[in-house]
Each structure stands twice: as structure tokens, then as C-alpha cells.
Design an enzyme around this catalytic site. Structure first.
Site, short mmCIF file in Angstrom:
data_model
loop_
_atom_site.label_atom_id
_atom_site.label_comp_id
_atom_site.label_asym_id
_atom_site.label_seq_id
_atom_site.Cartn_x
_atom_site.Cartn_y
_atom_site.Cartn_z
N ARG A 99 0.85 -1.20 0.00
CA ARG A 99 0.00 0.00 0.00
C ARG A 99 0.88 1.24 0.00
O ARG A 99 2.02 1.18 0.45
CB ARG A 99 -0.86 0.05 1.26
CG ARG A 99 -1.89 -1.03 1.38
CD ARG A 99 -2.65 -0.86 2.70
NE ARG A 99 -3.85 -1.65 2.72
CZ ARG A 99 -3.89 -2.94 3.05
NH1 ARG A 99 -2.78 -3.57 3.39
NH2 ARG A 99 -5.02 -3.61 3.05
N MET A 110 -2.15 5.45 -5.20
CA MET A 110 -2.36 4.06 -5.63
C MET A 110 -3.19 3.27 -4.62
O MET A 110 -3.03 3.44 -3.42
CB MET A 110 -1.00 3.40 -5.76
CG MET A 110 -1.06 2.07 -6.48
SD MET A 110 0.43 1.12 -6.22
CE MET A 110 0.13 0.43 -4.61
N ARG A 573 -21.19 50.30 6.20
CA ARG A 573 -20.91 51.04 4.95
C ARG A 573 -22.14 51.88 4.64
O ARG A 573 -23.13 51.37 4.13
CB ARG A 573 -20.65 50.07 3.81
CG ARG A 573 -19.35 49.29 3.90
CD ARG A 573 -19.28 48.31 2.76
NE ARG A 573 -17.95 47.79 2.53
CZ ARG A 573 -17.55 46.56 2.86
NH1 ARG A 573 -18.39 45.74 3.45
NH2 ARG A 573 -16.33 46.14 2.59
N GLU A 757 -6.26 52.25 4.48
CA GLU A 757 -6.49 51.40 3.30
C GLU A 757 -5.68 51.86 2.10
O GLU A 757 -5.90 51.39 0.99
CB GLU A 757 -7.99 51.30 2.99
CG GLU A 757 -8.72 52.61 2.91
CD GLU A 757 -10.23 52.42 2.73
OE1 GLU A 757 -10.70 51.33 2.41
OE2 GLU A 757 -10.95 53.42 2.93
N SER A 776 -8.90 51.35 11.38
CA SER A 776 -9.44 50.07 10.94
C SER A 776 -8.83 49.78 9.57
O SER A 776 -8.92 50.60 8.65
CB SER A 776 -10.97 50.16 10.84
OG SER A 776 -11.47 48.93 10.39
N GLY A 778 -8.55 48.65 6.11
CA GLY A 778 -9.42 48.28 4.99
C GLY A 778 -8.58 47.48 4.01
O GLY A 778 -8.00 48.02 3.07
N ASN A 780 -9.26 45.41 1.76
CA ASN A 780 -9.65 45.25 0.35
C ASN A 780 -8.94 46.31 -0.49
O ASN A 780 -8.27 46.00 -1.48
CB ASN A 780 -11.17 45.42 0.18
CG ASN A 780 -11.95 44.46 1.06
OD1 ASN A 780 -11.46 43.39 1.39
ND2 ASN A 780 -13.16 44.84 1.44
N TYR A 863 -9.40 43.94 17.27
CA TYR A 863 -10.57 43.19 16.79
C TYR A 863 -10.49 42.91 15.30
O TYR A 863 -9.72 43.54 14.57
CB TYR A 863 -11.86 43.94 17.11
CG TYR A 863 -12.05 45.23 16.35
CD1 TYR A 863 -12.62 45.23 15.09
CD2 TYR A 863 -11.63 46.45 16.88
CE1 TYR A 863 -12.77 46.40 14.37
CE2 TYR A 863 -11.78 47.63 16.18
CZ TYR A 863 -12.35 47.59 14.91
OH TYR A 863 -12.49 48.74 14.19
#
Ligand code: PEP
Ligand code: MG
Length: 890
Positions: A99, A110, A573, A757, A776, A778, A780, A863
Site C-alpha cells: 500500500r 495508488m 458602509r 487602506e 481600521s 481596509g 480590500n 478586533y
């Protein structure tokens, strides 16, 4: 890397060279066989060739180190001593199984080769020894088939055709009706075909068979299926596989023989009860194939189906005791594979069992309550991403089910999608944004790609332990197996059940918890969370340091998130609050207004709407912090571009269409995401800030009075890169606060902070922190601007980057720790330098991603904030990050 001094590790006969901790070297199967041997359990003797040998084999161009042969010879000699058998012995031949054994179980590798050592002579010995020629020749032909397939590269189908033709000629329906003489003739036909194909006889020498098999195991590490599987599961290539060589035991020897697969707890729910199946007088592979109908292990009241408990009561008790011993030893729910050979029980495999997310949760909590593990260990045992499945919809109870077919409930959860019958179509549909359900007669490892992109899987054959079921459970996607009413026609790309026929592209739904296959798509309902979920989350909350907030723009989102344990809103937002019909015109009017007067007029209409929105949010989150971000509208998302929308807007604004068009045209931006958005809008149109700040403060006073919980709004300024931008906006917020406090005769405690950001903001964090009470991140936009890759266009080519190995993962999903992460570290450090008590959080999509959360813990953020359904995932990931930080788990 330090290599071990030898390649071969023996086990069996009460003594082993390794143990369970040596998974990296021996693979999980090899390490567990060693461990079980050391525990004194009955394991057939054998040896494991290490994963280091696999790496060396490829590094040296498929050549073995000189010392290996001697080590293997010695290990074979040891098995001979243990079993009293010898290779090629005319009376007592040694037969082996081979095996592969990766560090984690890999279905792409396999499968086992059984009965290695059989040849034209030893088969006669086996027949004499067992007194059952049919048994011996059946095993020999199985060995030839399997060996020829995996080692010699001759397709199984060629063998199946020989068997089918042979049966047709004699009017025989089932394999079980074939006699020893029939099998002998079939074996002759097999051998002739092999000679024809390869110009070589089927290998008769033990040595040749053995080394052929060993090389195939190691080569299988680089076969296409294994490479794909590794890719999908992030398994590094240099882990390698081990090869396990072990003495054969026969579950198909006689009526006192059997095979069984068992789980010490329910794979589906985690409940403490023995689950699995049992096949008397059978091969292990018969269970996996789903070809024979297995019997239950335990007896159920009122059932006349015989169980192992009734048929082999003494062995069953021994088996139960072994299950208990293994659970206590491994401190986990186990999967066991056993073979009973002529009344003696052998353990062939035991490992931590795969389980559904629901079961994983319950098992972790129960094991801690049973005192086998502690709470921190329980928390570390549940994969945060797997919670996704528990938190996701199932078919609504009120929904009428138009059952198309029924099968086994093989992997829980429900899913709808377009019906496809091949991996190719699954990928094709998904690449066009359509969700699919993959339907196959049965699946094989070649289908793994298709299964991976599918929402759910249905097979007409198979059972709970068939390939589709095992793989789907591992992937956490719903699956129904063994829906035998389905007549699938791959040519026609259709499926018929009773009088109904469905075709490729039709919508179907599957319920992997009941086994239903439904016609059409149906409404889903939200899951109810179990008691164990609540218990685990309590332990999670006692451990984690990071707070978890949610990104929510509506009271409904906020309520859902609060129910999931959100400890505040990290991002509201506000531009999302304007998408509804009753206000889109006013916000559009504000955007296109050319005078302050016009702007203020539209703002006056928006103020009461905003105030009511904020009040509802504050009420929902009473007692918890709420961060409200000032308007950050990429303008193109708000301005109409379709002629009929422009006409409607012109009518609403009492403007003529042409001048509205030219105004919109004048506002056109080439790069709206880098354009007039965020605080840039606030600087051009400060009245907007004043309106929003007023709405926030008035709502805070009203909600505070209503709920009795004082509200401390956190007002967040987006897209800041220059400290002066923030100061400009903050000045408007402060003056509005003063005015509202005076008007209402009420003190308002509030904070003003900013998103970080943009790279410049991260670098200038020390200066910016002098004006910001919180940051904070951001991530993105920070990812977009750090890479210079448009977040809206990235999906078109990031997959190519990943395929080409340029990127390991999409940086918009999991944080780029090296680049974006460094900016976050710099900003945190510089921000804290200016303001030691500055509050730091993250609110980009990464706030719900477990790997990114671990990074946030390391940087010491206060956070993370994520979408409501990801809140429990983030809580669990945060607790695991804390444990890892304190090195309490790996
Ligand atoms: C961000 O950029 O990470 C962020 C949270 O803001 P948005 O996605 O709204 O731009
Ligand atoms: Mg942003």
C-alpha cells in the site's frame, strides 16, 4: 534536513521500529501500524519504507540507494519468521499486500495490491492449504488484474471484457457462479493477453513482483491524480509517500472469516455509537466497491438482518474492546479496518476518522466532557472553515419535495444546481458562473476536479464508504450515493427515474442529510445551532483575545451577527444604506448637484432616513460599539448609465434629459475606485459629512434614551492618505457634535478614527494617529493599492497566477502577509507610537479568513470585523490563533 540512518521500519509480532508520532517519516498508515503493534494489538507483520526514500527516489532519477535492497531482504526474512512462510514456498508461500501511505490520507494515490507472491505454483499451494481451489484461483486472478493495471499499465477494462465474454459464452450471470476451473481458464486468457500486450510474461518471480510494486507505490506520488489532489489540499510535494508491505490475511477464506470497517462514533452526528459495516467471507475491497451489500456491526431491535454482533459474538466483544482501547489511546474518534481470518481478528488499519463538521464539533466537545482532552484541545480540533457548513442553509421544512430519486445520505447539507454528468461540464458551467450538481454512475479519483467545483454530488451506485461519499465528506459538500433508480445515459446526457427524464443543465436539488434527489431548485432554511456549538463557542470565548465584530449595514444583518456572537459593528458602509428605491434618487441628486444649495436640499431629505437607520442599528447593538463609516461611494455605482434609468432620473429631478446626460458624462471617471470617493468626496462636499454626523449624533441620543445603554458612536473616515484630510473631516464632525449637543442638551461621547487602506496612510500612521482615535485596516483597498491590482478585475487573471505558481493564493481572500501585512505592521507600530491606546481593527474581507485572523493576532490588533455568517468562524479562528501564539497547539 537530517535523514534517518535507515529506510525500512519493521512492525508486527508485538514490536515496531516506529510509533504514531513518526507520521512524517512513515506516513499516517505506517505510523499507526507501528503504534498499534506497540499497543499489543494483533497486526499482521510487515514493514514501512519511509517517505525519505520516496524523496531520494525522485532526487536520484528513479534509482534506489544501494543499502535499500539489503534492508528489504532482512525485513522480508523477519516476516517469514513471524508467519512461518517463505516467498515461492511450494507448501506455505508468503503472500503480501502493498500500500501507499501519505502523511494524510490521499484518495488520489495508488490503491492496494493484494496477494503479491502468487504465481502459477504458489496458487496451487494456496489451494491445497485452504482446501479451496476456487478461493485460490479467484485470488490469483484478482492479483493479476490489479498488478497488471497499476504496475504494468494494462487497463482493467481489458480484463473485465475477458471475464464478461467468458461468462456470456457459457451463459453464466454472476462471477460467484464461476468455478476454480473457470478461473484457471480465465487466468490463461489473462496471461495470453498480457504477453500479447507487453511481449513479456506476467512476472512469476517474487522479487520481480515485489520491486515492481514498490516502485509503483513511489511513482504514484507523482501521478496526475495525486498531483491534483495535493494542489487542491495544499499538500507539499516534499512530504512524499511511504510504501507499506505487510503479510496477507484473508477475510474471504471461509465462513469464519470476514472483513469490517468501523467508526467508533457516528460520522454524521458524532454520537457515541459504533457505526460501520461487516461482510462475512469477503475481501476488504468488496466493502469499498459497494458491490456486495454489507451487514451491520450491531444488532438493531426488530431487525431480521443479521449483524456481526449476532454472527460472531466473541469476536465482536474483542472488537468493541479494541475500539475502546484505541479511542482512549488516540484520544479521538477512530476508523478501524479489520480482517477476520479463520476466527482470528487482525487489525489492518486504524486512524482518526473523517467526519462531518457537525460530528467534528460534537466529538470535540464530548471528548473534552469525557475528560480525554481539555477544552483548549477541543477548540483546536474543529476547523473554523468547516463551520461554514453548519451555518448554511438546508432545505426548508415547508418546501414540497418532488422526489426524483432516493439514495444514501452520504454527506450532509443541501444544494441546488444545474445537472451535469462530467467533470468537464462541471468546470465549464462553473466558469460561466453557474452552480452545478455532478451526477455520475459512480465516481473515481479522476472526478475529483469536478467534485471540487460542484455544489453537490449524486451517484447511482456506491454506499457510505464509496469514493464519492468519502471524498465529498472530506470536502464538506453534500452528497447522495447509491440512488439506484437513476438510469444515467452519458451519451444522451440525461437521467431517467421512473417516467421522468432530466437533461444536462436542468435544475436539481440534493439533500445529503436524507438522501433525497429533488427535481428543480427549492427554498433553503437556516440551520439551528446545536448545544455542542454553544458549548464550544463558550470555550472559544474564554480563550480568544481578539474581539470579533461584524460588517453590517442593516438592523437585520446586525441582529443575525449579534446572534452569532458579534461584539459590535466594525464597519457600517453607509453608502449601502442608499441603494433602496426610496432614497437612491436623493443620493443621486446630491451627487450631481452643482450648487451647495441644491446639495443641502437633497441632504435635508436624506437626514431623517439616515437618522432612522442609525437609530435602529444602535438599538440592535445596544451596549456594543458601532463603527459607522462616512459615505464612500465609488460614483459609478450610483449614477445611472442605462438610457431608461437616466430618463427616470431626469423626470424625478425635473431636469431635461440632455443636461442630465452631459452632467453624468462630465463626472465620468477613468478609475472610479481610485477616484472621487471616500474622504475626497467629503472634502469637496462637506455638507455630506455634516448631514451624516448629525444623523449619527441625533440617533445616538435617541437610541441611548430608548435602550438605557449609552451609545458611543465611532465615526470612521474612509480612504485617508494625508493627515490633513482627516483633520478637515474631523473638524466638521466635531463642530456638528457641538451643535447637536447644544440643541439636544445632551453630552455625546464619540470617537473619530480612520480606515487605513492606502499605503501612504500606513506609512504616515504616526502623524495620522495624532488625529485618529482608532484605525481600521481596509484590507480590500489596501491589497488593491499595494499590488496595484484592481479589486474588481483581479478575478479574471488571479487564477492564472495561482496555476502558474506565481501566487500561492488570492491576496483578496487571504491576506498577503509579506507585503500588505508589512504595511499593517508598520502602521500599527507607528500608530501606537503616537497614541499608545489607539484601537486597531480590520474590516476588509480578510477579517473572516482564519489565516488572516492568525496574522491579526500576531500583530496584536484589538478586533476583526467580518460578515455576519463568518462571525462564529472568526471567533473560533481567533481562539486557535491565541492558542497558537502561546504555543498551546501547533
Ligand atoms: C476595504 O477597503 O477593505 C473596506 C472594508 O472598504 P470597502 O470594501 O467598502 O472599500
Ligand atoms: Mg475600502
Amino acid at each position: 534536513m537530517v535523514l534517518s540512518s535507515h529506510w525500512v521500519f519493521n512492525f508486527g509480532g508485538g514490536k515496531a521500529d516506529g510509533n504514531a508520532k513518526m507520521r512524517n517519516l512513515l506516513g499516517s498508515k505506517g505510523a499507526n501500524l507501528a503504534e498499534m503493534t506497540n499497543m499489543g494489538l494483533p497486526v499482521p507483520p510487515g514493514f514501512t519504507i519511509s517517505t525519505e526514500l520516496c524523496n531520494s527516489y525522485f532526487a536520484m532519477g528513479h534509482v534506489y540507494p544501494a543499502s535499500l535492497r539489503g534492508e528489504v531482504d532482512a525485513a522480508i526474512e523477519r516476516i517469514c519468521t513471524e508467519t512461518g512462510r517463505r516467498p515461492g514456498d511450494p507448501d506455505k508461500p508468503l503472500l503480501l499486500s502493498i500500500r501507499s501511505g501519505a502523511r494524510i490520507s490521499m484518495p488520489g494515490m495508488m490503491e492496494a495490491i493484494l496477494n503479491l507472491g502468487l504465481n502459477d505454483e504458489t496458487v496451487k499451494a494456496l489451494a491445497r492449504e485452504t482446501g479451496d481451489a476456487r478461493f485460490a484461483y479467484d485470488n490469483y486472478r484478482r492479483f493479476i488484474q490489479k498488478y497488471s493495471d497499476v504496475v504494468l499499465g494494462i487497463d482493467q477494462i481489458a480484463f473485465e471484457e475477458i471475464i464478461e465474454d467468458y461468462k456470456d459464452e457459457r451463459g453464466v450471470l454472476y462471477d460467484s457462479a464461476l468455478t476454480a476451473e473457470n478461473w484457471m481458464e480465465i487466468i490463461d486468457a489473462f496471461k495470453a493477453m498480457i504477453l500479447d500486450e507487453l511481449d513479456e510474461d506476467f512476472p512469476q518471480e517474487f522479487d520481480k513482483q515485489l520491486w515492481g510494486a514498490i516502485s509503483t507505490v513511489f511513482s504514484s506520488w507523482m501521478n496526475a491524480r495525486a498531483i491534483t489532489y495535493r494542489h487542491l489540499h495544499d499538500i507539499p510535494e516534499d512530504w512524499g509517500t511511504s510504501a507499506i508491505v505487510q503479510a496477507m490475511v484473508f477475510g474471504n477464506l471461509n465462513d469464519q472469516s470476514a472483513v469490517a470497517v468501523a467508526f467508533t462514533r457516528s460520522q454524521e452526528t458524532g454520537e457515541k455509537k459504533l457505526e460501520g459495516c461487516f461482510l462475512p467471507n469477503a475481501h476488504g475491497e468488496d466493502i469499498i466497491d459497494g458491490e456486495c451489500k454489507p451487514l451491520p456491526l450491531t444488532h438493531s431491535e426488530g431487525s431480521d438482518v443479521k449483524s456481526m454482533q449476532e454472527l460472531m459474538p466473541t469476536l465482536f466483544s474483542q472488537f468493541l474492546a479494541i475500539c475502546e482501547q484505541l479511542e482512549t489511546h488516540y484520544k479521538d474518534m477512530m476508523k478501524l479496518g479489520i480482517t477476520i481470518e479463520n476466527g482470528k481478528l487482525w487489525l489492518l488499519q486504524a486512524r482518526a476518522a473523517t467526519r462531518t463538521p457537525k460530528a467534528a464539533l460534537r466529538v470535540a466537545v464530548d471528548l473534552a466532557k469525557e475528560g480525554l482532552i481539555n477544552e483548549a484541545e477541543a477548540v483546536s480540533r474543529v476547523d473554523p472553515r468547516s463551520l461554514d457548513q453548519l451555518l448554511h442553509p438546508t432545505i426548508s421544512d415547508s418546501e414540497k419535495r418532488i422526489v426524483f430519486a432516493k439514495g444514501m445520505a452520504a454527506s450532509p447539507g443541501a444544494a441546488s444546481g444545474h445537472l451535469v454528468f462530467s467533470t468537464r461540464d462541471a468546470e465549464e458551467f462553473v466558469s460561466h458562473g453557474r452552480q452545478v450538481i455532478l451526477m455520475r454512475i459512480e465516481t473515481s479519483p479522476e472526478d475529483v476536479h469536478g467534485m471540487h467545483v460542484a455544489r453537490g454530488i449524486v451517484t447511482a451506485r456506491g454506499g457510505m464508504t464509496s469514493h464519492a461519499a468519502v471524498v465529498a465528506r472530506g470536502m464538506g459538500i453534500p452528497c447522495v450515493t447509491g440512488a439506484s433508480a437513476l438510469q444515467i445515459d452519458y451519451q444522451e446526457e440525461s437521467v431517467t427515474s421512473g417516467s421522468v427524464t432530466l437533461r444536462k443543465g436542468d435544475l436539481i436539488t440534493i439533500d445529503g442529510s436524507t438522501g433525497d434527489v429533488l427535481n428543480g431548485d427549492v427554498q433553503m432554511q437556516n440551520p439551528e445551532l446545536s448545544e455542542e456549538f454553544a458549548t464550544l463557542m463558550e470555550w472559544v470565548d474564554n480563550i480568544r483575545r481578539l474581539k470579533v465584530r461584524c460588517n453590517a449595514d442593516t438592523p437585520q444583518d446586525a441582529k443575525a451577527a449579534r446572534d452569532f456572537g458579534a461584539e459590535g459593528i466594525g464597519l457600517c458602509r453607509t453608502e449601502h444604506m442608499f441603494f433602496q428605491d426610496d432614497r437612491i434618487f436623493d443620493i443621486r441628486a446630491m451627487i450631481i448637484a452643482t450648487s451647495e444649495e441644491d446639495r443641502r436640499r437633497s441632504m435635508d431629505k436624506l437626514l431623517p432616513l439616515q437618522r432612522a437607520d442609525f437609530e435602529a442599528l444602535f438599538e440592535t447593538m445596544a451596549g456594543l460599539p458601532v463603527t459607522i463609516r462616512l459615505l464612500d461611494p465609488p460614483l459609478h455605482e450610483f449614477l445611472p448609465n442605462q438610457p431608461e434609468d437616466i430618463a427616470a432620473m431626469a423626470r424625478a429631478l425635473k431636469m431635461d434629459e440632455a443636461s442630465l446626460k452631459s452632467r453624468i458624462h462630465a463626472m465620468h471617471e477613468f478609475n472610479p475606485m481610485l477616484g472621487h470617493r471616500g474622504c475626497r468626496l467629503a472634502i469637496s462636499k462637506p455638507e455630506v459629512v455634516e448631514m451624516q454626523a448629525r444623523a449619527i449624533f441625533e440617533a445616538a441620543v435617541a437610541a441611548g434614551e430608548k435602550t438605557g445603554a449609552p451609545v458611543q458612536p465611532e465615526i470612521m473616515v474612509p480612504l485617508v492618505s494625508i493627515r490633513e484630510e482627516l483633520e478637515f473631516v474631523k473638524a466638521r464632525i466635531d463642530s456638528t457634535a457641538k451643535a447637536v449637543m447644544k440643541e439636544m442638551g445632551h453630552e455625546i461621547d464619540y470617537m473619530v478614527g480612520t480606515m487605513i487602506e492606502l499605503p501612504r496612510a500606513a506609512l504616515q500612521a504616526r502623524k495620522i494617529a495624532e488625529s485618529a482615535e482608532f484605525f481600521s485596516f481596509g484590507t480590500n483597498d489596501l491589497t488593491q493599492t499595494t499590488y496595484g491590482i484592481s479589486r474588481d478585475d483581479a478575478a479574471r487573471f488571479i487564477a492564472d497566477y495561482i496555476k502558474a505558481g506565481v501566487l500561492e493564493q488570492d491576496p483578496f481572500i487571504s491576506i498577503d502577509i509579506e507585503g500588505v501585512g508589512e504595511l499593517i505592521e508598520i502602521a500599527s507600530e507607528r500608530g501606537r507610537f503616537a497614541r499608545p491606546d489607539i484601537k486597531l481593527g480590520i474590516c476588509g474581507e480578510h477579517g473572516g479568513d482564519p489565516v488572516s485572523i492568525e496574522f491579526c493576532e500576531r500583530v496584536g490588533l484589538d478586533y476583526v470585523s467580518c460578515s455576519p455568517y463568518r462571525v462564529p468562524i472568526a471567533r473560533l479562528a481567533a481562539a486557535q490563533a491565541t492558542l497558537r501564539r502561546h504555543q498551546m497547539i501547533k
